[in-house]
Enzyme design. Structure first.
Site, short mmCIF file in Angstrom:
data_model
loop_
_atom_site.label_atom_id
_atom_site.label_comp_id
_atom_site.label_asym_id
_atom_site.label_seq_id
_atom_site.Cartn_x
_atom_site.Cartn_y
_atom_site.Cartn_z
N ASP A 12 0.80 -1.13 -0.21
CA ASP A 12 0.09 0.01 0.02
C ASP A 12 0.89 1.33 -0.02
OD1 ASP A 12 -2.48 1.88 0.42
OD2 ASP A 12 -1.53 1.74 2.71
N LYS A 201 -7.87 -5.71 -2.73
CA LYS A 201 -6.49 -5.86 -3.08
C LYS A 201 -6.03 -7.28 -2.94
CE LYS A 201 -5.10 -1.18 -1.32
NZ LYS A 201 -4.36 -0.42 -0.45
#
Length: 276
Positions: A12, A201
């Site tokens: 991230d 994700k």
């Protein structure tokens, strides 16, 4: 798995490799040549658009794909500002339009941000859009909303920004709509995001693992917020930042220090026994 099995790192951006001043960790920058020497790709995944990720990728001298919009759109950067699409999962247009109309007509103070491929469109540039421009170092394109939507563009993400109170009310109002193909989530207390319900994700991690021909259990995933939870849980070695949500920490194999103390770099260097 053992940390020696790591063949791919997915991370991230905000709250993870950027500190609270939105700066890239210098220690992480120093690790990039060492990862390249070991042929371990370092891939960025974010709620941001591809254009909102390229400056950070450039700072880290990355050539790997970018997984934008929490995995809804994965691209390779072919030249500055140009991308080749590897994976795309746009919203159902009818549902996206229904949510846009609700926000525009019932919550006029909320910023409506529409992301299509690598572009960012807004019907009005207000203080919330300007704030997002400053954070991402991008410029939104102001459009006449009716004309823009009449072409039924592919929309990969909607982002609504406003006061905590307005976003909470919009969140509740969207919750009363009948939406079969889409999902919403908060990425901050005053940020409400909207994507296809299959986007996550974890999906990005699996697509990228296939791209690099590695197994998910050979992936190290690093994040800090609930939208990182699925990839942290799916990775062979999941890392939660010291500033991460409690849910992320519960799923992680390792909790590192926070983003103001180079937590991502510390986790990578310790796991791969690299000298910082």
């Amino acid at each position: 798995m053992t940390t020696s099995d790591i063949r791919l790192i997915i991370s991230d951006i905000d709250g993870t490799i950027l500190n609270s001043q939105h700066q890239v960790s210098k220690k992480l920058q120093a690790l990039m040549p060492l990862l390249q020497k070991r042929k371990i790709p370092f891939v960025l995944t974010s709620a941001r658009s591809p254009k909102g990720m390229t400056a950070i990728a450039d700072e880290l001298t990355l050539t790997a794909p970018l997984a934008a919009y929490n995995g809804a759109y994965i691209v390779e950067q072919t030249k500055k500002g140009s991308f080749t699409e590897l994976f795309s999962r746009p919203l159902d247009f009818t549902e996206a339009n229904k949510v846009i109309q609700l926000a525009v007509h019932s919550f006029p103070e909320v910023a409506v941000n529409i992301y299509s491929a690598a572009e960012w469109f807004v019907p009005t540039i207000n203080k919330w859009v300007q704030q997002e421009e400053a954070i991402t170092e991008m410029t939104a394109k102001e459009v006449i909303l009716q004309d823009f939507l009449s072409n039924q563009p592919s929309i990969h993400k909607l982002l609504f920004i406003g006061s905590d109170e307005d976003i909470a009310a919009l969140d509740a109002a969207i919750g009363r709509l009948v939406l079969m193909e889409s999902t919403k989530y908060r990425s901050k207390s005053n940020y409400l995001e909207f994507t296809d319900k299959t986007v996550s994700k974890e999906l990005a991690l699996r697509e990228l693992a296939d791209y690099y021909q590695v197994a998910p259990n050979e992936v190290m995933a690093i994040g800090d917020h609930d939208n990182d939870l699925s990839m942290i849980a799916a990775a062979g070695f999941g890392v939660a930042m010291g500033n991460a949500s409690e849910a992320c920490k519960e799923k992680a194999n390792l909790i590192t220090v926070d983003n103001d103390h180079d937590g991502a770099a510390v986790a990578i260097s310790d796991a791969l026994q690299l000298e910082l």
